[in-house]
Design an enzyme around this catalytic site. Structure first.
Site, PDB file in Angstrom:
ATOM      1  NE  ARG A  60      13.078  57.032  14.670  1.00 58.59           N
ATOM      2  CZ  ARG A  60      12.283  55.979  14.422  1.00 58.59           C
ATOM      3  NH1 ARG A  60      12.690  54.758  14.730  1.00 58.59           N
ATOM      4  NH2 ARG A  60      11.115  56.130  13.849  1.00 58.59           N
ATOM      5  CE1 TYR A  61      18.324  55.798  17.746  1.00 55.17           C
ATOM      6  CE2 TYR A  61      17.600  54.595  15.808  1.00 55.17           C
ATOM      7  CZ  TYR A  61      17.471  54.887  17.152  1.00 55.17           C
ATOM      8  OH  TYR A  61      16.499  54.272  17.884  1.00 55.17           O
ATOM      9  NE  ARG A  64      21.319  52.430  14.756  1.00 59.76           N
ATOM     10  CZ  ARG A  64      21.480  53.174  15.843  1.00 59.76           C
ATOM     11  NH1 ARG A  64      22.377  54.152  15.872  1.00 59.76           N
ATOM     12  NH2 ARG A  64      20.733  52.953  16.901  1.00 59.76           N
ATOM     13  CB  CYS A 115       5.539  41.501   3.766  1.00 60.56           C
ATOM     14  SG  CYS A 115       6.124  43.029   4.487  1.00 60.56           S
ATOM     15  CB  CYS A 146       2.703  40.285  10.779  1.00 60.37           C
ATOM     16  SG  CYS A 146       4.105  39.470   9.985  1.00 60.37           S
ATOM     17  CB  CYS A 182       2.481  44.852  10.261  1.00 54.46           C
ATOM     18  SG  CYS A 182       3.820  45.770   9.477  1.00 54.46           S
ATOM     19  NE  ARG A 208       8.592  50.892   8.720  1.00 53.02           N
ATOM     20  CZ  ARG A 208       9.712  50.200   8.945  1.00 53.02           C
ATOM     21  NH1 ARG A 208       9.825  48.972   8.491  1.00 53.02           N
ATOM     22  NH2 ARG A 208      10.713  50.747   9.584  1.00 53.02           N
ATOM     23  CG  ASP A 249       5.713  49.627  17.616  1.00 53.07           C
ATOM     24  OD1 ASP A 249       6.326  50.167  18.544  1.00 53.07           O
ATOM     25  OD2 ASP A 249       6.274  48.985  16.705  1.00 53.07           O
ATOM     26  CG  ASP A 299      10.459  52.306  17.386  1.00 52.14           C
ATOM     27  OD1 ASP A 299      10.738  53.528  17.343  1.00 52.14           O
ATOM     28  OD2 ASP A 299      10.923  51.455  16.603  1.00 52.14           O
ATOM     29  CE  LYS A 305      13.818  49.507  16.453  1.00 54.12           C
ATOM     30  NZ  LYS A 305      14.179  50.584  15.531  1.00 54.12           N
TER      31      LYS A 305
END
Ligand SMILES: *Cc1c(COP(=O)(O)O)cnc(C)c1O
Ligand code: SF4
Length: 342
Positions: free
Chosen positions: A87-88, A91, A100, A104, A107, A109, A269, A306, A313
């Site tokens: 996206r950038y 990076r 995981c 959570c 989450c 994702r 999110d 985000d 972000k």
């Protein structure tokens, strides 16, 4: 004892009572509650316990609001090869697996993470590494997932060595919840894997409440820091878990005390079925303002959103400068207003 992974197991522990909606919640996302987190739950008030609320499914997850999204941060829109999100310019995210240590319930994702399936095959991982190798503008590779510290230590060591062998990759960053929620996985082998010979490695740990920092977690963080691994903290702002000034104050101080520099406070999110965790941006800004007046600069995270659709972000305040460029005013950390020559 092993990580709890079923509604039956949660019920046996007295963490839920039978409710048909829980089956739907459990179907929409895997269950994972580690021993270490289980041990920290206050059994006298499970419904309001900040640890239980993060990992125990609730009927509220079956309520889907119209503005909630399957891919809330737009990972799919920016994925040139499987496992990479770019996206950038400087990076990339590299997601070697989707497992995981815990699941959570909020989450970001949520629709992607889960045990088994969907890990990159060796060939896919090679293709992802090839993508990075071919692009000298990639300065930093961020391992995420899922949780990169769920990889077998040998495989993790091989992946970090492969990244270390790409001369333009200066920084290898991992984002993980393992040191917090399953510190027993932070073994000497894992720590050895986190020491590239050439590149610099940073480790971000995801921690939402000071109560998550039990003694095994503190020991794991100390071992990482003693081995020279710089640590960052990421926190998700969550209604009913940490959306109070005192709670965030205590968490940020606790993180700094265990050598974790608070990095981001994430605005929650627009994940499907997570309305019960959502806080308004206005409330988030109010909390950040209060922290500015109470906490050392060392303990201040940046409050970020985000932007849905894969736009990345951005910090979302609060703002301290008034918006009239001809009569600039600045607010101090205690709410006082001052004029400043434009
Ligand atoms: C969050 C994120 C990053 C890292 O952003 P930083 O602001 O550098 O922490 C990089 N790529 C993607 C796709 C991300 O979602
Ligand atoms: S550890 Fe991170 S990726 Fe995994 S379920 Fe929790 S928030 Fe999602």
């Amino acid at each position: 004892m092993a990580t709890l992974r079923t509604l039956d197991a949660l019920e046996r522990e007295g963490l839920i009572t039978p409710d048909p909606r829980l089956a739907a919640a459990a179907e929409s996302m895997a269950i994972g509650l580690t021993d270490e987190m289980l041990a920290l739950i206050d059994r006298r008030d499970v419904a309001n316990d900040p640890i239980a609320r993060q990992f125990v499914p609730s009927a509220a997850e079956t309520v889907i609001a119209p503005d909630e999204l399957a891919d809330p941060i737009g990972d799919e829109a920016r994925s040139p090869v499987k496992g990479i999100v770019h996206r950038y310019p400087d990076r990339v995210l590299l997601k070697p697996l989707h497992a995981c240590p815990v699941y959570c319930r909020f989450c970001f994702r949520r629709e992607k993470v889960g045990p088994g399936g969907e890990a990159l095959s060796e060939a896919e991982l090679d293709a992802a590494l090839g993508y990075i190798r071919a692009r000298p503008e990639i300065w930093e590779v961020i391992l995420t997932g899922g949780d990169p510290l769920m990889m077998a230590p040998r495989r993790l060591a091989a992946l970090i060595a492969a990244l270390d062998a790409i001369p333009h990759v200066a920084i290898i960053r991992l984002h993980s919840r393992v040191p917090i929620v399953e510190p027993s996985r932070v073994t000497a082998d894992v720590i050895a894997a986190l020491k590239p010979k050439r590149a610099t490695l940073w480790l971000g740990v995801h921690c939402n409440h000071a109560r998550e920092l039990g003694s095994p977690t503190r020991a794991a963080l100390a071992a990482l820091a003693d081995n020279g691994i710089p640590l960052l903290g990421q926190t998700v702002l969550l209604a009913g878990i940490n959306d109070a000034v005192e709670t965030l104050d205590e968490l940020m101080r606790a993180l700094v005390s265990v050598r974790v520099k608070p990095y981001y406070l994430h605005h929650p999110d627009l994940v499907r079925g997570t309305g019960h965790f959502r806080v308004s941006i206005a409330r988030g800004q109010e909390l950040m303002k209060a922290l500015r007046g109470r906490l050392s600069g060392l303990a201040q995270p940046t409050y970020v959103l985000d932007v849905p659709g894969g736009h990345g972000k951005v910090p979302v305040g609060p703002a301290y400068l008034g918006d009239d460029p001809d009569a600039l005013t600045v607010e101090d950390a205690f709410g006082g207003q001052h004029s400043y020559p434009g």
